[in-house]
Design a protein around this motif. Structure first.
Motif, mmCIF file in Angstrom:
data_model
loop_
_atom_site.group_PDB
_atom_site.id
_atom_site.type_symbol
_atom_site.label_atom_id
_atom_site.label_comp_id
_atom_site.label_asym_id
_atom_site.label_seq_id
_atom_site.Cartn_x
_atom_site.Cartn_y
_atom_site.Cartn_z
ATOM 1 N N VAL A 5 0.853 -1.191 0.000
ATOM 2 C CA VAL A 5 0.000 0.000 0.000
ATOM 3 C C VAL A 5 0.882 1.232 0.000
ATOM 4 N N ALA A 6 0.321 2.327 -0.517
ATOM 5 C CA ALA A 6 1.014 3.602 -0.386
ATOM 6 C C ALA A 6 1.133 3.902 1.107
ATOM 7 N N PRO A 7 2.279 4.374 1.582
ATOM 8 C CA PRO A 7 2.558 4.432 3.012
ATOM 9 C C PRO A 7 1.474 5.083 3.865
ATOM 10 N N THR A 8 0.919 6.202 3.436
ATOM 11 C CA THR A 8 -0.034 6.892 4.302
ATOM 12 C C THR A 8 -1.334 7.216 3.578
ATOM 13 N N ASP A 9 -1.681 6.477 2.553
ATOM 14 C CA ASP A 9 -2.885 6.777 1.781
ATOM 15 C C ASP A 9 -4.105 6.147 2.449
ATOM 16 N N PRO A 10 -4.949 6.957 3.134
ATOM 17 C CA PRO A 10 -6.102 6.381 3.833
ATOM 18 C C PRO A 10 -7.157 5.833 2.886
ATOM 19 N N ALA A 11 -7.223 6.357 1.658
ATOM 20 C CA ALA A 11 -8.247 5.884 0.719
ATOM 21 C C ALA A 11 -8.029 4.417 0.363
ATOM 22 N N LEU A 12 -6.781 4.040 0.125
ATOM 23 C CA LEU A 12 -6.492 2.647 -0.215
ATOM 24 C C LEU A 12 -6.796 1.721 0.954
ATOM 25 N N LEU A 13 -6.466 2.153 2.147
ATOM 26 C CA LEU A 13 -6.771 1.331 3.316
ATOM 27 C C LEU A 13 -8.274 1.221 3.540
ATOM 28 N N ARG A 14 -8.995 2.312 3.319
ATOM 29 C CA ARG A 14 -10.456 2.260 3.459
ATOM 30 C C ARG A 14 -11.041 1.250 2.484
ATOM 31 N N ARG A 16 -9.636 -1.430 1.372
ATOM 32 C CA ARG A 16 -9.349 -2.773 1.869
ATOM 33 C C ARG A 16 -10.243 -3.129 3.056
ATOM 34 N N VAL A 17 -10.487 -2.166 3.917
ATOM 35 C CA VAL A 17 -11.413 -2.391 5.041
ATOM 36 C C VAL A 17 -12.805 -2.699 4.509
ATOM 37 N N ASP A 18 -13.256 -1.916 3.542
ATOM 38 C CA ASP A 18 -14.587 -2.141 2.972
ATOM 39 C C ASP A 18 -14.672 -3.514 2.300
ATOM 40 N N ALA A 19 -13.603 -3.913 1.607
ATOM 41 C CA ALA A 19 -13.600 -5.230 0.963
ATOM 42 C C ALA A 19 -13.680 -6.341 2.005
ATOM 43 N N ALA A 20 -12.971 -6.177 3.121
ATOM 44 C CA ALA A 20 -13.021 -7.178 4.189
ATOM 45 C C ALA A 20 -14.416 -7.255 4.796
ATOM 46 N N ARG A 46 -26.172 -2.589 3.608
ATOM 47 C CA ARG A 46 -26.220 -1.211 3.123
ATOM 48 C C ARG A 46 -25.698 -0.251 4.174
ATOM 49 N N PHE A 47 -26.156 -0.428 5.418
ATOM 50 C CA PHE A 47 -25.775 0.495 6.489
ATOM 51 C C PHE A 47 -24.270 0.457 6.742
ATOM 52 N N VAL A 48 -23.715 -0.730 6.832
ATOM 53 C CA VAL A 48 -22.291 -0.869 7.162
ATOM 54 C C VAL A 48 -21.403 -0.354 6.037
ATOM 55 N N LEU A 49 -21.802 -0.615 4.791
ATOM 56 C CA LEU A 49 -20.931 -0.289 3.658
ATOM 57 C C LEU A 49 -21.194 1.079 3.042
ATOM 58 N N ALA A 50 -22.272 1.751 3.474
ATOM 59 C CA ALA A 50 -22.650 3.022 2.848
ATOM 60 C C ALA A 50 -21.929 4.197 3.492
ATOM 61 N N GLY A 51 -20.651 4.306 3.230
ATOM 62 C CA GLY A 51 -19.918 5.480 3.674
ATOM 63 C C GLY A 51 -19.330 5.308 5.062
ATOM 64 N N GLY A 52 -18.922 6.423 5.646
ATOM 65 C CA GLY A 52 -18.236 6.400 6.924
ATOM 66 C C GLY A 52 -16.765 6.694 6.742
ATOM 67 N N LYS A 53 -16.165 7.263 7.773
ATOM 68 C CA LYS A 53 -14.769 7.695 7.684
ATOM 69 C C LYS A 53 -13.773 6.553 7.921
ATOM 70 N N ARG A 54 -14.234 5.456 8.538
ATOM 71 C CA ARG A 54 -13.386 4.298 8.842
ATOM 72 C C ARG A 54 -12.196 4.683 9.725
ATOM 73 N N LEU A 55 -12.398 5.686 10.587
ATOM 74 C CA LEU A 55 -11.301 6.142 11.438
ATOM 75 C C LEU A 55 -10.829 5.057 12.390
ATOM 76 N N ALA A 79 -8.906 -5.033 12.146
ATOM 77 C CA ALA A 79 -9.261 -3.613 12.262
ATOM 78 C C ALA A 79 -10.675 -3.353 11.749
ATOM 79 N N ALA A 80 -11.049 -4.021 10.667
ATOM 80 C CA ALA A 80 -12.385 -3.830 10.096
ATOM 81 C C ALA A 80 -13.470 -4.268 11.069
ATOM 82 N N ALA A 81 -13.168 -5.213 11.950
ATOM 83 C CA ALA A 81 -14.154 -5.657 12.939
ATOM 84 C C ALA A 81 -14.626 -4.503 13.812
ATOM 85 N N LEU A 82 -13.773 -3.506 14.012
ATOM 86 C CA LEU A 82 -14.173 -2.331 14.786
ATOM 87 C C LEU A 82 -15.319 -1.582 14.123
#
Length: 355
Positions: A5-14, A16-20, A46-55, A79-82
Motif C-alpha cells: 500500500v502507499a505508506p499513508t494513503d487512507p483511501a487505499l486502506l479504506r 481494503r477495510v470495505d472489501a473485508a 447497506r448500512f455498514v458499507l454506505a460510507g463512513g470515515k473508517r477512522l 481492524a475492520a471488525a471495529l
C-alpha cells in the motif's frame, strides 16, 4: 497474502477495510432467501458499507504498523471488525436520540418503520422499527467479535487484543448510559465531558490505536502511554461532532442539525452556553432545547444564543488545545514510520472534517 500500500494513503486502506467487511457480510447472508431475514441482511449490508470515515480501523491498523506489525490481510480484517462494533453503537445511538438521518440516508429504525408501513403489517410501525433496529445493532456487536477472532492472527495476539476490546465495549455502554442519564439530569459541563471521554473518545481513537499496538506486541506501559495521544484527540473529535450537530450543514455531514437540539443532547457546547448566557438566554435555551417539535426558526434562535454566549468559540479553543496535546504525545511515542506520519494525518482529519 501481503499487499503493498502507499505508506499513508487512507483511501487505499479504506477500500481494503470495505472489501473485508463486504466479504464477511456475504458469508453471513441467509442460507435460504425465504427464511424471513433477507431484509435484515440487506439493510445491514447497506448500512455498514454506505460510507463512513473508517477512522477506527485506520487508527488500529497504524497502531499495529507503528510497533512493528507487517502489512497483511489479518490486521486489516481485525481492524475492520471495529467498524461492525461502530455500526452497533450508531444504530442504538440513533434509536436513543430519535435521529432521522445517518450518512445522508434514513436511520435504520426509520427504514424498518417504513417497511412496516409499505407492507401493511399490524401494529405500530414506529415500535416495529425500533425493535428491528435494536436487533440489527445486537447482531453487529456479535459479528464484530466473530470477525475479530476469525481474522487469522495467532491466539496469543488475539488474547492481548481481546483485553483492549473488552474494556472498549464496557466503556461505550457506560458512556451511552451517562449520556441518557445526563439528558434527564443536571446537564453540567463535568457530566458532558465525562460522556465525551467514555462514549466517544476512547472507542474512536484510544482503544483502536491501543488495540493495534497490543496485537503487534507492544508492552503494557507503551500501550498505556498511547492514551496520552488518543484521549485528547478523541475528545477533540467529539467536540467537533457536537459543533457540527448544531452548526453543521446536513448536506455535508449527512445528519440533521436539529436532532441534537430536539433531543436536548447534553453536550459540552450547550453546557457552556447555559453557563455563559444571561438569565433571558438561559430561559430561552430551557424552553427550546429538548423540544421535539423544534423548528428551523427555533433552532436558529438557539444558534444565536450559543454564539453570543461565546460557547462556540470556547469549544473551538478546547478542540485546538486537545489536538495540540495529542500531537505532542505522538511526538514522544516510539513509533516506526510510516505509522507516525499516518497517525499525524489521521489526527488532522479527526478535528478538521473538511480533510
Amino acid at each position: 497474502m501481503t499487499v503493498t500500500v502507499a505508506p499513508t494513503d487512507p483511501a487505499l486502506l479504506r477500500e481494503r477495510v470495505d472489501a473485508a467487511l463486504a466479504a464477511f457480510l456475504r458469508r453471513r447472508s441467509p442460507g435460504r432467501p425465504d427464511d424471513g431475514t433477507a431484509a435484515v441482511h440487506a439493510e445491514l449490508r447497506r448500512f455498514v458499507l454506505a460510507g463512513g470515515k473508517r477512522l477506527r480501523p485506520l487508527f488500529c491498523y497504524w497502531g499495529w504498523r507503528g510497533f512493528g506489525g507487517p502489512d497483511g490481510t489479518p490486521i486489516v480484517v481485525a481492524a475492520a471488525a471495529l467498524e461492525l462494533f461502530h455500526a452497533f453503537a450508531l444504530i442504538h445511538d440513533d434509536i436513543l436520540d430519535r435521529s432521522e438521518r445517518r450518512r445522508g440516508r434514513p436511520t435504520l429504525h426509520r427504514v424498518f418503520a417504513e417497511l412496516h408501513i409499505r407492507s401493511g403489517w399490524r401494529g405500530d410501525p414506529e415500535r416495529y422499527g425500533r425493535q428491528a433496529a435494536v436487533l440489527c445493532g445486537d447482531l453487529c456487536a456479535a459479528w464484530s467479535g466473530q470477525m475479530f477472532h476469525g481474522c487469522g492472527l495467532d491466539p496469543e495476539r488475539l488474547r492481548r487484543g481481546h483485553a483492549v476490546l473488552a474494556r472498549m465495549r464496557t466503556e461505550v455502554i457506560a458512556g451511552e448510559y451517562l449520556d441518557v442519564a445526563a439528558a434527564a439530569g443536571d446537564g453540567s459541563l463535568a457530566t458532558a465531558l465525562a460522556v465525551v471521554r467514555l462514549k466517544t473518545a476512547r472507542y474512536t481513537v484510544t482503544r483502536p490505536v491501543q488495540l493495534g499496538a497490543a496485537l503487534a506486541g507492544a508492552d503494557d506501559p507503551t500501550v498505556a502511554a498511547l492514551a496520552h495521544f488518543g484521549d485528547p484527540l478523541g475528545d477533540a473529535f467529539q467536540l467537533r461532532d457536537d459543533l457540527l450537530g448544531v452548526f453543521g450543514d446536513p448536506a455535508v455531514t449527512g445528519k440533521s442539525n436539529l436532532d441534537d437540539l430536539r433531543e436536548g443532547k447534553p453536550t459540552v457546547l450547550l453546557a457552556l452556553a447555559r453557563e455563559a448566557a444571561g438569565p433571558a438566554g438561559r430561559e430561552r435555551l430551557r424552553r427550546l432545547v429538548g423540544d421535539p417539535g423544534l423548528d428551523g426558526a427555533g433552532a436558529a434562535e438557539v444558534r444565536r444564543i450559543v454564539e453570543a454566549s461565546g460557547a462556540r468559540a470556547a469549544v473551538e479553543r478546547m478542540i485546538e488545545v486537545r489536538a495540540e496535546l495529542a500531537r505532542a504525545a505522538l511526538d514522544r511515542l516510539p513509533l516506526a514510520e510510516p505509522a507516525r506520519a499516518a497517525l499525524t494525518g489521521l489526527a488532522l482529519r479527526a478535528v478538521d472534517r473538511r480533510r
